[in-house]
Design an enzyme around this catalytic site. Sequence first.
Site, mmCIF file in Angstrom:
data_model
loop_
_atom_site.group_PDB
_atom_site.id
_atom_site.type_symbol
_atom_site.label_atom_id
_atom_site.label_comp_id
_atom_site.label_asym_id
_atom_site.label_seq_id
_atom_site.Cartn_x
_atom_site.Cartn_y
_atom_site.Cartn_z
ATOM 1 N N CYS A 102 -8.741 -16.761 7.295
ATOM 2 C CA CYS A 102 -7.409 -16.835 7.886
ATOM 3 C C CYS A 102 -6.424 -16.088 6.996
ATOM 4 O O CYS A 102 -6.781 -15.578 5.931
ATOM 5 C CB CYS A 102 -6.968 -18.296 8.060
ATOM 6 S SG CYS A 102 -6.894 -19.202 6.506
ATOM 7 N N CYS A 105 -6.182 -17.089 3.350
ATOM 8 C CA CYS A 105 -7.178 -16.509 2.445
ATOM 9 C C CYS A 105 -6.707 -15.140 1.938
ATOM 10 O O CYS A 105 -6.882 -14.804 0.761
ATOM 11 C CB CYS A 105 -8.522 -16.364 3.161
ATOM 12 S SG CYS A 105 -9.270 -17.923 3.695
ATOM 13 N N ASP A 509 -2.576 24.738 17.901
ATOM 14 C CA ASP A 509 -3.157 25.666 16.934
ATOM 15 C C ASP A 509 -3.548 26.942 17.695
ATOM 16 O O ASP A 509 -3.832 26.886 18.894
ATOM 17 C CB ASP A 509 -4.391 25.030 16.288
ATOM 18 C CG ASP A 509 -5.104 25.974 15.352
ATOM 19 O OD1 ASP A 509 -4.428 26.543 14.488
ATOM 20 O OD2 ASP A 509 -6.327 26.153 15.512
ATOM 21 N N ASP A 697 -8.789 22.378 16.230
ATOM 22 C CA ASP A 697 -10.253 22.287 16.210
ATOM 23 C C ASP A 697 -10.870 22.446 14.832
ATOM 24 O O ASP A 697 -12.079 22.303 14.685
ATOM 25 C CB ASP A 697 -10.875 23.333 17.149
ATOM 26 C CG ASP A 697 -10.722 24.750 16.606
ATOM 27 O OD1 ASP A 697 -9.844 24.964 15.758
ATOM 28 O OD2 ASP A 697 -11.494 25.625 17.023
ATOM 29 N N ASP A 701 -6.846 21.633 10.602
ATOM 30 C CA ASP A 701 -5.983 20.945 11.557
ATOM 31 C C ASP A 701 -6.041 19.435 11.404
ATOM 32 O O ASP A 701 -5.218 18.723 11.960
ATOM 33 C CB ASP A 701 -6.389 21.296 13.002
ATOM 34 C CG ASP A 701 -6.299 22.786 13.287
ATOM 35 O OD1 ASP A 701 -5.379 23.420 12.756
ATOM 36 O OD2 ASP A 701 -7.154 23.297 14.022
#
Length: 805
Positions: A102, A105, A509, A697, A701
């Site tokens: 939880c 913790c 691009d 691609d 990028d």
Amino acid sequence: MPKVACTHCNLEFDKSVMITEKDPNDEELYFCCKGCQGVYHLLQSEGLDSFYDKLGDTTLQPAVDYHDDLHKFDLEGFYNKYVKTSKDGFCEINLIIEGIHCSACVWLNEKVLHKTDGIIEASINYSNNKAKVVWDDDVITLSRIIQTIRSIGYNAYPYDASLQEERANKTKKEYYSRILMGVFGTMNIMWIAIAQYAGYFTGMERRFKDILNVAEFILATPVLFYSGWIFFRGAYYGFKNRLINMDTLVSAGALSAYLYSIYAMVTQTGEVYFDSVVMIITFVLVGKYLEVLSKKHAVDTLDSIIGSMPTEVTIVQNNEKSLISVENVQVGDIIELKPGEKVVIDGKVVSGEGSFDESSLSGESIPVYKKVGDDIKSGSICLDSVIRYEATHSANDSLLSSIVSLLEDAITKKPSIEKLADKVSGYFSFVIFSLAILTFIGWYIYSGEFEHSLIVAISVIVIACPCALGLATPMSTLVGISIAAKRGLLFKEASFLETMAKSNLLALDKTGTITEGKPSVINATIKEDFDANLLLSLVETSNHPVSKGIARYLKEHYENISTKPLHHIKTIEAKGIEASFEETKLLGGNLSLLKEHNIEYDIQSEHIIFVFAIDGKVVASFELQDTLRDGIKEAISHIKNLGVEVVMLTGDHQKSANSVASQVGIDKVYARLLPADKAQLIEDFQKDGKITVMVGDGINDSIALAKSNIAIAMGNGADVAIDVSDVVLLNEKPMSIYEAYKISRRTFRAVKENLGLSLLYNSVAIPLAIAGYVNPLVAALSMSLSSLIVVANSMRIKLLKFEGK
């Protein structure tokens, strides 16, 4: 013997076996083991005793006494594999914290680590228990950090992507089995419900009705408590954190209808609504499952990148070659590369010369010629020769590692999109739950009848059950994603449809996105007649992009062309090819190749030159350039008509970029950009209020893709770009980008329509239910009808039309 709970872990045991002691206030303390006792006193001494207030009734695993394996965390090999060094000289590692149940913790682990000397940063992601820890190795060792975590009852080990993938697959299988149970129950219970509804209006003997009620009860029970367990669990944690969520409404509405139906079945009064219970659980569970399916791949993008890189390199010492781990390479070591091998570490060429494929870094498909003294970059591939180079950086400091680090930061900072349905339902759920309680109280005070008041309250919950509201988003996105997939568009998350629908800027691009990324012949000069079969035979002995471009041209322009057997084939590094056919000598390549063979040929061009010579005489020359993708101009025009601004980002020089931009109708061009420059531009756009979609691609990028609100990668682009992207164009048609915009906008419009219909329905139905004019049967039918309306409206997305088709 009575059982008592352990003061630390809350697990219950017989009082006789517990370790007992008294606190300063003379209150009795019980511990199930020495480990829990030790952790309790540690928290008290560190002033972290408020942990138990946050923990509540949640149970923990008792503190475990692990074997002495701490020494392995300080081994050099362990450090090389899992530990990174930051720019500030601090150590950094990703750990999985085992035993977190939880938020308390998470709070405890972060507090304890922050209070430990030498730890600079400690942050834990509750959703996957993954912790990022940064520490000063001169002050504290990693083994000591692990020991600290273990001392408070948890365990830690290095992050391993395969374990996370296994965990995600387990979750998917769990949802799948629960949905199967729900669908099975729904299909069968509806057959019984048809008979029930018919009997309600035409009359049915009590004994037959009782049999059908029991059958529905048998079918509804496993659906509610097995398939619906996810909602009960969510409602429990919601109540624990003082939050009324959609899980609360779903579980409350289904459970109320279920309990009332049992009451009606046992007392043989009224109607049962087990079919409503099953429909509520199954429909909303499908929506939950869609969220699980739409999450990104379990294996981190970074793990995929690193996994694709070689782990060993060949170094040369005293004229002897040996394979060593990349982590052990030192600056100044001599590394040998063979054709086809990938560069892992940055360096400078000291022996040999040849071509390198840097397309994964620059996005440009043309190989780059490297000679002695030239720098080579990690991530590039040696194409055609044996090269030896001196390492100028370590593995962690090389270009690809830097890109990985930037990528990690970009992914971490990526903003999460909060669904419109979640915003509405946050208020909706609380209001409806409150109205149901107030309705029960009001009717009980007014009529004094508990049964009638309960039925009216159940009607309010059932008629306002957020089934339609819950389906508003997932049903529309399911249809939208299905249409997109049929058109070669893969949305990795359903929420990306919403984000793209809001986008007002598209960054493209150039190479591989606007252009093909494959050089093509634009001009052919035939000096003398020659056998085209010989040229085809020559270029097909090479995988060089220019050779492939020549081969494509020949096959398109010459009929019945075929290859002939060549001999003495030799690839001249970064220059071309030479071979023999019978007694004829063939040469094909650039002007450097001709010069090497003392062949004079004068040609001036800004494009790529390929010259073909037979027996020392030039017979043909070709100019090549990267061509525009088919349909890119039309796609950009349609996208601009949607009100989206389109810009170009490229590493090319300004003149070349402007030329391409003018051909496709792009007004704004940003040229000569490094990967980091592209990412910075994306951030600048976002600061200006732009919701940005980036299409690319190459690895260059990937940083910009990660920074953008929506990242789109071409299907055959670099793996890293596809991994980091949110949408992948499998068919690589530019028009698919336009279609992605159209589909996302139509889908988001359907989501808003569904939400509007759902809220309109509830604004009319709820007052009627509160007034007592609607019984649970009509409420269930109305709820089902509202769901069908939402489904039907979502299906209208399939009628979407696309221009230019």
